[in-house]
Design a protein around this motif. Structure first.
Motif, PDB file in Angstrom:
ATOM      1  N   GLU A  66       7.406   2.228   2.980  1.00  0.00           N
ATOM      2  CA  GLU A  66       6.000   1.489   3.213  1.00  0.00           C
ATOM      3  C   GLU A  66       5.448   1.226   1.988  1.00  0.00           C
ATOM      4  O   GLU A  66       5.743   1.938   0.860  1.00  0.00           O
ATOM      5  N   ARG A  67       4.800  -0.053   1.851  1.00  0.00           N
ATOM      6  CA  ARG A  67       3.949  -0.349   0.696  1.00  0.00           C
ATOM      7  C   ARG A  67       2.461  -0.395   0.819  1.00  0.00           C
ATOM      8  O   ARG A  67       2.194  -0.429   2.134  1.00  0.00           O
ATOM      9  N   ASN A  68       1.721  -0.267  -0.170  1.00  0.00           N
ATOM     10  CA  ASN A  68       0.268  -0.105  -0.109  1.00  0.00           C
ATOM     11  C   ASN A  68      -0.088  -1.464  -0.042  1.00  0.00           C
ATOM     12  O   ASN A  68       0.798  -2.471  -0.310  1.00  0.00           O
ATOM     13  N   PRO A  69      -1.301  -1.911   0.154  1.00  0.00           N
ATOM     14  CA  PRO A  69      -1.785  -3.003   0.239  1.00  0.00           C
ATOM     15  C   PRO A  69      -1.509  -4.005  -1.003  1.00  0.00           C
ATOM     16  O   PRO A  69      -1.468  -5.177  -1.014  1.00  0.00           O
ATOM     17  N   ASP A  70      -1.351  -3.268  -2.131  1.00  0.00           N
ATOM     18  CA  ASP A  70      -0.883  -3.987  -3.362  1.00  0.00           C
ATOM     19  C   ASP A  70       0.596  -4.214  -3.311  1.00  0.00           C
ATOM     20  O   ASP A  70       0.817  -4.858  -4.317  1.00  0.00           O
ATOM     21  N   GLY A  71       0.993  -3.815  -2.388  1.00  0.00           N
ATOM     22  CA  GLY A  71       2.550  -4.229  -2.438  1.00  0.00           C
ATOM     23  C   GLY A  71       3.534  -2.845  -3.431  1.00  0.00           C
ATOM     24  O   GLY A  71       4.715  -3.386  -3.464  1.00  0.00           O
ATOM     25  N   GLY A 116       6.788   5.390  17.913  1.00  0.00           N
ATOM     26  CA  GLY A 116       5.367   5.997  17.326  1.00  0.00           C
ATOM     27  C   GLY A 116       4.961   5.200  16.117  1.00  0.00           C
ATOM     28  O   GLY A 116       3.999   5.202  15.505  1.00  0.00           O
ATOM     29  N   ASP A 117       6.051   4.221  15.603  1.00  0.00           N
ATOM     30  CA  ASP A 117       5.526   3.646  14.196  1.00  0.00           C
ATOM     31  C   ASP A 117       4.642   2.547  14.616  1.00  0.00           C
ATOM     32  O   ASP A 117       5.373   1.033  14.565  1.00  0.00           O
ATOM     33  N   VAL A 118       3.437   2.506  14.710  1.00  0.00           N
ATOM     34  CA  VAL A 118       2.680   1.536  15.202  1.00  0.00           C
ATOM     35  C   VAL A 118       1.556   1.581  14.147  1.00  0.00           C
ATOM     36  O   VAL A 118       1.051   2.756  13.767  1.00  0.00           O
ATOM     37  N   PRO A 122      -0.596   8.326  13.103  1.00  0.00           N
ATOM     38  CA  PRO A 122      -1.079   9.348  11.901  1.00  0.00           C
ATOM     39  C   PRO A 122      -0.192   9.536  10.576  1.00  0.00           C
ATOM     40  O   PRO A 122      -0.574   9.798   9.543  1.00  0.00           O
ATOM     41  N   GLY A 123       1.002   8.957  10.759  1.00  0.00           N
ATOM     42  CA  GLY A 123       2.113   9.077   9.869  1.00  0.00           C
ATOM     43  C   GLY A 123       2.140   7.900   8.807  1.00  0.00           C
ATOM     44  O   GLY A 123       3.186   8.014   8.129  1.00  0.00           O
ATOM     45  N   ARG A 124       1.416   6.919   9.165  1.00  0.00           N
ATOM     46  CA  ARG A 124       1.410   5.525   8.356  1.00  0.00           C
ATOM     47  C   ARG A 124       0.161   5.591   7.298  1.00  0.00           C
ATOM     48  O   ARG A 124      -0.745   6.394   7.846  1.00  0.00           O
ATOM     49  N   LEU A 125       0.531   5.060   6.628  1.00  0.00           N
ATOM     50  CA  LEU A 125      -0.631   4.698   5.637  1.00  0.00           C
ATOM     51  C   LEU A 125      -1.702   3.817   6.268  1.00  0.00           C
ATOM     52  O   LEU A 125      -2.876   4.401   5.869  1.00  0.00           O
ATOM     53  N   LYS A 126      -1.407   3.165   6.834  1.00  0.00           N
ATOM     54  CA  LYS A 126      -2.568   2.459   7.988  1.00  0.00           C
ATOM     55  C   LYS A 126      -2.171   1.861   9.092  1.00  0.00           C
ATOM     56  O   LYS A 126      -0.858   1.738   9.452  1.00  0.00           O
TER      57      LYS A 126
END
Length: 126
Positions: A66-71, A116-118, A122-126
């Protein structure tokens, strides 16, 4: 003397609250499974294999791809650059063959999302 002591203790007990609110729990930051170790493709696949998107994100439950909004990619404990607990991971030597293997692995991960990866899980950054 014993009677006076008993009266003093009984009187003091009247001023003790019956319901004591506990102090809030202090969050202690530990470390991820590969913290301080080589953060290579095999380690990321191990973390991804154990990742449960339906369980809250933590240092041991996160999507390493997973990447944050900054990549930016996360470290071995799931923190991103700029976060207080981010630690620059030990990265492997990279070459063309390694980049091609990583590209194949990323294609596999993207083609096989976990149940559940949507967005909003809860387990995702966003």
């Amino acid at each position: 003397m014993k009677i006076i002591l008993a009266l003093v203790l009984a009187t003091a007990a009247a001023f003790v609250p019956h319901h004591v609110t506990p102090f809030p729990k202090t969050v202690v930051f530990g470390s991820g499974k590969y913290d301080g170790q080589l953060w290579d493709l095999d380690a990321k696949m191990d973390i991804w294999g154990a990742w449960d998107p339906n369980t809250p994100r933590s240092e041991t439950n996160f999507n390493p791809f997973e990447r944050n909004p900054d990549g930016n990619a996360c470290d071995a404990s799931g923190y991103f650059p700029g976060e207080t607990n981010y630690k620059d991971p030990m990265r492997p030597e990279m070459n063309w063959a390694g980049m091609m293997k990583e590209k194949e692995t990323m294609a596999f991960v993207e083609a096989n999302p976990k149940a559940g990866d949507v967005p909003g899980a809860p387990g995702r950054l966003k």
